[in-house]
Design a protein around this motif. Structure first.
Motif, PDB file in Angstrom:
ATOM      1  N   ARG A   1       0.825  -1.202   0.000  1.00 33.42           N
ATOM      2  CA  ARG A   1       0.000   0.000   0.000  1.00 33.42           C
ATOM      3  C   ARG A   1       0.868   1.265   0.000  1.00 33.42           C
TER       4      ARG A   1
ATOM      5  N   PRO B   1      -0.258   3.124  -3.770  1.00 29.47           N
ATOM      6  CA  PRO B   1      -1.445   3.624  -3.062  1.00 29.47           C
ATOM      7  C   PRO B   1      -2.753   3.482  -3.837  1.00 29.47           C
ATOM      8  N   HIS B   2      -2.680   3.320  -5.152  1.00 31.08           N
ATOM      9  CA  HIS B   2      -3.909   3.269  -5.952  1.00 31.08           C
ATOM     10  C   HIS B   2      -4.385   1.836  -6.231  1.00 31.08           C
TER      11      HIS B   2
ATOM     12  N   GLN C   1      -6.420   7.171 -10.141  1.00 27.45           N
ATOM     13  CA  GLN C   1      -5.773   8.050  -9.172  1.00 27.45           C
ATOM     14  C   GLN C   1      -6.500   8.042  -7.828  1.00 27.45           C
ATOM     15  N   GLN C   2      -7.510   7.193  -7.716  1.00 25.56           N
ATOM     16  CA  GLN C   2      -8.230   7.072  -6.450  1.00 25.56           C
ATOM     17  C   GLN C   2      -7.447   6.199  -5.478  1.00 25.56           C
ATOM     18  N   GLN C   3      -7.624   6.450  -4.193  1.00 24.78           N
ATOM     19  CA  GLN C   3      -6.998   5.632  -3.168  1.00 24.78           C
ATOM     20  C   GLN C   3      -7.523   4.201  -3.267  1.00 24.78           C
TER      21      GLN C   3
ATOM     22  N   GLN D   1      -8.544   0.362  -2.210  1.00 29.66           N
ATOM     23  CA  GLN D   1      -9.311  -0.196  -1.096  1.00 29.66           C
ATOM     24  C   GLN D   1      -8.768  -1.580  -0.727  1.00 29.66           C
TER      25      GLN D   1
ATOM     26  N   GLU E   1      -6.761   1.444   7.835  1.00 26.49           N
ATOM     27  CA  GLU E   1      -6.947   0.713   6.584  1.00 26.49           C
ATOM     28  C   GLU E   1      -8.024  -0.356   6.733  1.00 26.49           C
TER      29      GLU E   1
END
Length: 268
Positions: free
Chosen positions: A27, A31-32, A232-234, A236, A259
């Motif tokens: 992560r 990150p994406h 570009q979203q975080q 999951q 998280e």
């Protein structure tokens, strides 16, 4: 080789919560990416199980992850990697990234020529581990210490109990006495006891943890196969466990705060 959409998740699994250290490292540099993590906590630790049982559990988890259409599977368990990953690669058309004790980097920086490896019984007795040690040690000394009971303490969230401290002393101090100046964490669970191990080893030895290296290898494999998530979203994380109870969730949240929000039942 199986082709998957770049937005598909990365699958990560371990016998329990230990592999969350690998997932967290992934992560950090990716990150994406979405992550599906499976903890086989009902059968932890793998370090004391017959090899055939470990392989059966790995196959069950891999088939579950493939049903979720993951694009890559990280075997975040030293025992499973050393005993099973070659068989898994032969059985399934998907990329695997495994983990193994960081013996080579430890030997590269050792000043005394003696390193210690903390691992499970099955990791140390495996033919693959023995071959790894024989190939790398040359004129150096590799001290292998099986750490019975430590995984169970971590699974129970007992990081600072007197019983855990006693076990760590029992396993670490003999390595220091024999001149080890590097302590290899040969089980992904043990990274969560880094502070406690350092407290006992003191200035005598440095810890070697391969979590970051495994994350970089995951990045390299995804890049090579053009499977990086372009979003570009975080990303999951979905967490599954074969012992999905409040205690498991509480320990997972403690180990990977901000998280982990919930856990789902994994069939066992």
């Amino acid at each position: 080789m199986l082709t998957c959409a770049s937005h598909a998740a990365i699958g990560v699994f371990d016998s329990g919560v230990g592999g969350l250290s690998i997932a967290a490292a992934i992560r950090q540099i990716l990150p994406h990416e979405n992550i599906i993590y499976v903890a086989d906590s009902a059968n932890a630790p793998y370090g004391g199980k017959p090899e055939q049982v470990v392989l059966q559990r790995c196959q069950t988890i891999v088939e579950f992850l493939m049903a979720q259409e993951v694009k890559l599977i990280v075997v975040a368990c030293n025992t499973a990697t050393l005993t099973c990953i070659a068989k898994l690669r032969a059985l399934y058309p998907i990329e695997f990234v495994g983990v193994e004790p960081g013996i080579k980097p430890a030997l590269n920086v050792s000043q005394t020529g003696t390193i210690g490896v903390l691992a499970t019984h099955n990791t140390i007795k495996s033919q693959q581990y023995q071959q790894l040690v024989a190939r790398l040690k040359t004129q150096n000394t590799v001290l292998s210490q099986a750490c019975h009971g430590l995984v169970e303490k971590i699974e129970a969230g007992e990081f600072d109990s007197s019983a855990t401290q006693m076990l760590i002393k029992q396993y670490v101090l003999p390595l220091i006495t024999q001149g080890a100046d590097q302590i290899v964490l040969g089980c992904t669970h043990y990274g969560f006891l880094s502070r406690q191990i350092r407290g006992i080893a003191g200035e005598n030895a440095q810890l070697v943890n391969t979590s970051e290296a495994i994350a970089r290898q995951t990045l390299a494999v995804l890049t090579r196969n053009e499977m990086l998530n372009s979003s570009q979203q975080q990303g999951q994380t979905m967490l599954f466990s074969s012992r999905c109870n409040p205690d498991f969730l509480a320990v997972s949240k403690l180990l990977w705060p901000n998280e982990i929000q919930q856990a789902h039942e994994f069939p066992h």
